[in-house]
Design an enzyme around this catalytic site. Structure first.
Site, PDB file in Angstrom:
ATOM      1  CB  SER A 145     -64.915 -23.274 -43.306  1.00 25.64           C
ATOM      2  OG  SER A 145     -63.623 -23.813 -43.223  1.00 25.64           O
TER       3      SER A 145
ATOM      4  CG  ASP B  97     -63.505 -26.355 -41.050  1.00 26.51           C
ATOM      5  OD1 ASP B  97     -64.194 -27.133 -41.745  1.00 26.51           O
ATOM      6  OD2 ASP B  97     -63.991 -25.648 -40.146  1.00 26.51           O
TER       7      ASP B  97
ATOM      8  NE  ARG C  30     -56.307 -18.959 -39.019  1.00 33.24           N
ATOM      9  CZ  ARG C  30     -55.931 -20.154 -38.642  1.00 33.24           C
ATOM     10  NH1 ARG C  30     -55.011 -20.308 -37.734  1.00 33.24           N
ATOM     11  NH2 ARG C  30     -56.508 -21.197 -39.183  1.00 33.24           N
TER      12      ARG C  30
HETATM   13 MG    MG Z   1     -62.257 -23.877 -36.606  1.00 34.50          MG
END
Ligand code: MG
Ligand code: ADP
Length: 506
Positions: free
Chosen positions: A174, A227, A108
């Site tokens: 992440s 994250d 994103r």
């Molecule tokens: Mg997640």
């Protein structure tokens, strides 16, 4: 004639007796089988037991392991990774910040406009899948693809791509990274579907920065975070009492705010704030106090990462459904209450956690959803109501244990930082001596947000472990999309004018 009649009568009587004997025999056998199934359930319940006493042992073990992981590199199964994030968003941040969130199949791009005074956040977000060939190709191709997407995104907005004002970017990545500063770190290994060989051991933010430069984007990677850290940042933006963040989704992890003098393995670490966010990587936590079953042992042994992520395998969404599948399989093999053993029961991960949750939360009197999921997902049809009830009970036992262990993990963090009302791991002071400060924990992840029973069990256990007096000072705040928005906020609080230079290793 009379003889014949007698003969027929005797014949019928013998037949009736034989049928009766058969029926009684079947009943006895079926009762025995039912008893065996109940025995399997009982054994499961016993081995999943999470009494408050046991949970407190897990709390202590978590706090002790956190200490050990901070004391020396490799000192614990908890990696306790330094993030170099030494200040959290306060709400006073102003300006336009961007973020990239890479960690799964989708990635994103975000743009957040901050107006100061804890303004409402309404980020522009664009999401797209990473083409599969880029997940296993060359790192340059992956980062060029990301930079192009960002370029298009900036162009579509109101900002100019080659603006003379440099924009700050937060990068959520992440995967396990060994950070060297808040904006740099080296990839330890890929996980999930990624396997770009030339990237392992390389500077992650540097690779992105080079791609941004190649595209002529006037942007600087201000922070590189994972994250959980994004979630903590967003949690802190909304609630300044936030000290920790926990993610309970496909996997599970946590991070928290630690005093730098407690990070013994990095002596001489100085930050202006006196603290730093530590990424625990708590999915790998292990303790002999964890209630482990034969199903957990098998699941671990058959996983691609045996002896790894033990806590995660008992708690997170990736695994709960599979534990339930294993219990149903054993019951099915030991009796015929599920009919002939369905071949679907042998398929790893055939039962996903959302389907398991739907069975658990089926509140129809006839448990019609349970019947439908058993049929659609596991190819098991026509089971009586009492067997459907048994399935609900299995889901309940597995989820209750998971939620209660997650709660113990959270209290473990609170204990480590002296926010559990007990006076820290060394203890000493009695609970009544301690003036408990309001303490907030940010939580994210669909297992927690979408699965009501899980959430309720977690809250219940928090209250049981802490006691009502302390528990009323602890709040759980759900954040939404912290992994993306939080990174933009951190880009703001660590922007060039900010504190990047405030961390010293002396
Ligand atoms: Mg997640
Ligand atoms: P991720 O962890 O992949 O970033 P999420 O936080 O959305 O994403 O978590 C997704 C996981 O949450 C799924 O893998 C699934 O195990 C679990 N999950 C999603 N929806 C539900 C639900 N309704 N009930 C229970 N578990 C769910």
């Amino acid at each position: 004639m009379g003889k014949v009649v007698l003969g027929v009568t005797v014949g019928v009587a013998v037949a009736v007796c034989a049928v009766a004997a058969l029926v009684v025999g079947r009943r006895v056998r079926s009762r025995k089988k039912w008893k065996r199934v109940v025995g399997v359930l009982k054994e499961l319940e016993e081995s999943c037991e999470t009494t408050v006493g046991r949970l407190r042992q897990v709390v202590d073990a978590m706090a002790v392991e956190m200490h050990a992981g901070l004391a020396s590199e490799g000192g614990s199964k908890l990696k306790m990774l330094l993030t170099f994030v030494d200040n959290l968003p306060s709400g006073s941040e102003k300006g336009i910040f961007y973020a990239l969130d890479l960690g799964g199949t989708n990635f994103r791009v975000l743009r957040v406009e901050l107006g100061g005074q804890r303004s409402e956040l309404d980020p522009d977000v664009e999401q797209q899948p990473i083409p599969e060939q880029l997940m296993t190709g060359r790192s340059e191709d992956l980062f060029d693809f990301i930079a192009s997407s960002l370029h298009r995104f900036v162009e579509k907005g109101n900002d100019s791509v080659q603006s003379s004002i440099m924009k700050e970017l937060g990068f959520t990545f992440s995967f396990p990274v060994k950070q060297t500063s808040v904006s740099s770190g080296v990839l330890i290994k890929w996980t999930k579907a990624f396997a770009i060989k030339d990237m392992v051991g390389k500077e992650v933010a540097g690779a992105l920065q080079q791609a941004l430069d190649r595209k002529g984007l006037n942007m600087r990677v201000a922070v590189l975070v994972n994250d959980t850290v994004g979630t903590l940042a967003l949690g802190h933006y909304h609630d300044a009492d936030t000290v920790a963040a926990v993610i309970i989704g496909t996997g599970t992890n946590a991070c928290y705010w630690e005093r730098t003098d407690a990070i013994i393995k990095c002596q001489g670490l100085l930050t202006t704030s006196g603290g730093m966010v530590v990424n625990m990587e708590w999915g790998n936590f292990w303790s002999s106090h964890l209630p482990r079953t034969s199903y957990d042992i098998d699941l671990d042994a058959e996983s691609p990462n045996p002896n790894d992520q033990g806590f995660e395998k008992m708690i997170s969404g990736m695994y709960l459904g599979d534990i339930v599948r294993r219990v149903i399989l054993r019951m099915s093999e030991e009796s015929d209450v599920f009919g002939p053993v369905s071949s679907r029961l042998y398929v790893p991960f055939a039962l996903r956690t959302p389907a398991m949750a739907a069975m658990h939360e089926d509140d129809s009197p006839e448990l019609t959803k349970v019947a439908k999921i058993l049929e659609d997902v596991l190819d098991i049809s026509g089971v009586p109501l009492k067997v459907r009830k048994l399935v609900v009970k299995i889901c309940d036992v597995v989820t209750r244990r998971a939620a209660r262990l997650a709660a113990a993990g959270i209290v473990g963090i609170l204990k480590k930082i002296g926010r559990d009302g007990s006076g820290g791991i060394t203890g000493g002071r009695s609970r009544s001596d301690i003036k408990m400060r309001r303490t907030a924990v940010a939580v994210e992840g669909s297992l927690y947000t979408q699965y009501t029973m899980f959430r309720e069990y977690l809250h219940e256990a928090l209250h049981e472990i802490l006691g009502e007096d302390i528990a009323r000072h602890v709040v759980i705040n759900v954040t939404e999309d912290g992994s993306g928005t939080g990174a933009a906020l951190l880009a703001a609080s660590h922007s060039s004018s900010g504190s990047v230079d405030n961390i010293q290793l002396v």
